[in-house]
Motif scaffolding. Sequence first.
Motif, mmCIF file in Angstrom:
data_model
loop_
_atom_site.group_PDB
_atom_site.id
_atom_site.type_symbol
_atom_site.label_atom_id
_atom_site.label_comp_id
_atom_site.label_asym_id
_atom_site.label_seq_id
_atom_site.Cartn_x
_atom_site.Cartn_y
_atom_site.Cartn_z
ATOM 1 N N ARG A 294 -2.495 11.255 -7.947
ATOM 2 C CA ARG A 294 -2.077 10.229 -6.989
ATOM 3 C C ARG A 294 -1.064 10.799 -5.994
ATOM 4 O O ARG A 294 -1.134 10.534 -4.793
ATOM 5 N N LYS A 295 -0.135 11.604 -6.503
ATOM 6 C CA LYS A 295 0.871 12.195 -5.616
ATOM 7 C C LYS A 295 0.229 13.181 -4.641
ATOM 8 O O LYS A 295 0.571 13.211 -3.451
ATOM 9 N N GLN B 228 -1.749 11.146 -2.024
ATOM 10 C CA GLN B 228 -0.852 10.417 -1.138
ATOM 11 C C GLN B 228 -0.170 11.352 -0.152
ATOM 12 O O GLN B 228 -0.074 11.056 1.052
ATOM 13 N N THR B 229 0.283 12.506 -0.642
ATOM 14 C CA THR B 229 0.952 13.479 0.229
ATOM 15 C C THR B 229 -0.004 14.027 1.274
ATOM 16 O O THR B 229 0.356 14.173 2.453
ATOM 17 N N TYR C 68 -2.736 12.590 2.478
ATOM 18 C CA TYR C 68 -3.035 11.533 3.446
ATOM 19 C C TYR C 68 -1.865 11.337 4.417
ATOM 20 O O TYR C 68 -2.070 11.243 5.636
ATOM 21 N N ASP C 69 -0.644 11.281 3.904
ATOM 22 C CA ASP C 69 0.512 11.011 4.754
ATOM 23 C C ASP C 69 0.763 12.133 5.758
ATOM 24 O O ASP C 69 1.099 11.869 6.924
ATOM 25 N N TRP D 40 -3.960 5.118 -1.184
ATOM 26 C CA TRP D 40 -3.094 5.916 -0.320
ATOM 27 C C TRP D 40 -2.833 5.228 1.022
ATOM 28 O O TRP D 40 -1.828 5.503 1.662
ATOM 29 N N GLU E 115 -0.260 2.286 0.037
ATOM 30 C CA GLU E 115 1.057 2.740 -0.407
ATOM 31 C C GLU E 115 1.703 3.758 0.530
ATOM 32 O O GLU E 115 2.767 4.297 0.231
ATOM 33 N N SER E 116 1.092 4.018 1.665
ATOM 34 C CA SER E 116 1.629 5.016 2.588
ATOM 35 C C SER E 116 2.965 4.580 3.165
ATOM 36 O O SER E 116 3.163 3.420 3.541
ATOM 37 N N LYS F 27 1.221 2.077 6.788
ATOM 38 C CA LYS F 27 0.655 1.211 5.761
ATOM 39 C C LYS F 27 -0.606 0.537 6.293
ATOM 40 O O LYS F 27 -0.600 -0.063 7.351
#
Length: 428
Positions: A261-262, A265-266, A268-269, A398, A401-402, A406
């Motif tokens: 997940r991390k 998420q990283t 994607y961000d 992602w 939770e961005s 968002k």
Amino acid sequence: INTSTDRLYQRVDKVSYTDSSYLFIMKFQPSVTLLLITAKGASAFAPQIAPSRTSHSHAISAEESTTALFKKRSVTKSKDKPQGKGFGAALRDLRNNSFPYAGSIRPGTQSPQKIVIDESIMKPDYALDTIPKTKGGLLPWIIEVKTPEQILKMRASGRVAREVLDIAGAAIKPGITTDEIDNIVHAETIKRGAYPSPLNYHGFPKSCCTSVNEVICHGIPDDRKLEEGDVVNLDITCYLDGFHGDCSEMFVAGEPDKKARKLLQTTYDCWVKAMEFVKPGNDYKDIGAIIEDHVVEKGFTTVKNFCGHGIGETFHTNPNIFHYRNNEPNGQMAPGHTFTIEPMICEGSSQCLNWPDDWTATTTDGKRTAQFEHTLLISKEGVEALTGKIETSPIQFWEKESTVNKGIWLGTTPAARARAAELSSKDE
């Protein structure tokens, strides 16, 4: 030379690099050799893609260096393509079995390569012989400005690529094989009157790329079944009416673990941060620092061997988009430019291990990697994703939770912001 290279030279015989210059030795028909020396950073034919900050790779052309999807390979058929049993097959199996794979993923059995026989479907120039005929600009800062008519066609190909990506992505679950995913991609692309761009591009044997866990890019679909928790990058490009639309996204077979997940998420961000930077007047080279600074702070690394690319009638062309801090002269953003941003982010080492199939690239330590990609269009108002999500697209964790943006990201133009807000609201 720039206007007739296909007729003039047989191949680049040798390319070497020094701190002050690039040296190109081109062998011409029948026996004339031409030396071209260009100053680094001033008039070099193309930027380098270095495997690390301390080691230099050779200078290569824009079409060869971009990967967004693919690296250049021989015109001859790969020895790794499924063949009849015999000495050659036994030798191939021995080489594969003795190869020092880094992680748990191994090459499976590939089904026979498909061909597109529907005459109503327009095919790219490499569909039959593997060789792309159209080339990018000679200098890395020379970037095509699309006409309004070309942009309309790119919107259409981008829409098709998005539809295919969503449909094939929805099928990803434990137990399905990546070859079955490729079958879905191929069928859905053909159904829309398009050609799956990866198919036979420099000999690539499938209609999409499926890169699982430690596979950075160019994973070849085969008979391996996805397992619970596998992270999968699905890379789709569709060729419609003479133009390519290119996108990729992450999917999880089942539920992701905390580390996955991390990572997702990283990745994607940092990707969204980089796309937010895009507007007329900015330098393409500055995209890389935005990505690298974000992921390093989170404990991840960014791959330096592969890059984003210009796209249109040509699959890979200028500009090259490096996903790490660099000072390459890759031009300035302007309305009408179309290109991809597609960072590949790793849990551990960003160094690449290339498999014997000449396509698959994995991390050297076997740790996982993730990637997202859009085809982007610059306008006077900002940037928009030509492969952006549509009304039927799922909203992933992602996006929810961005901390960067968002909800769904479709671009920075007022129209794109409004459309993204509308699509994102359906999940509230």
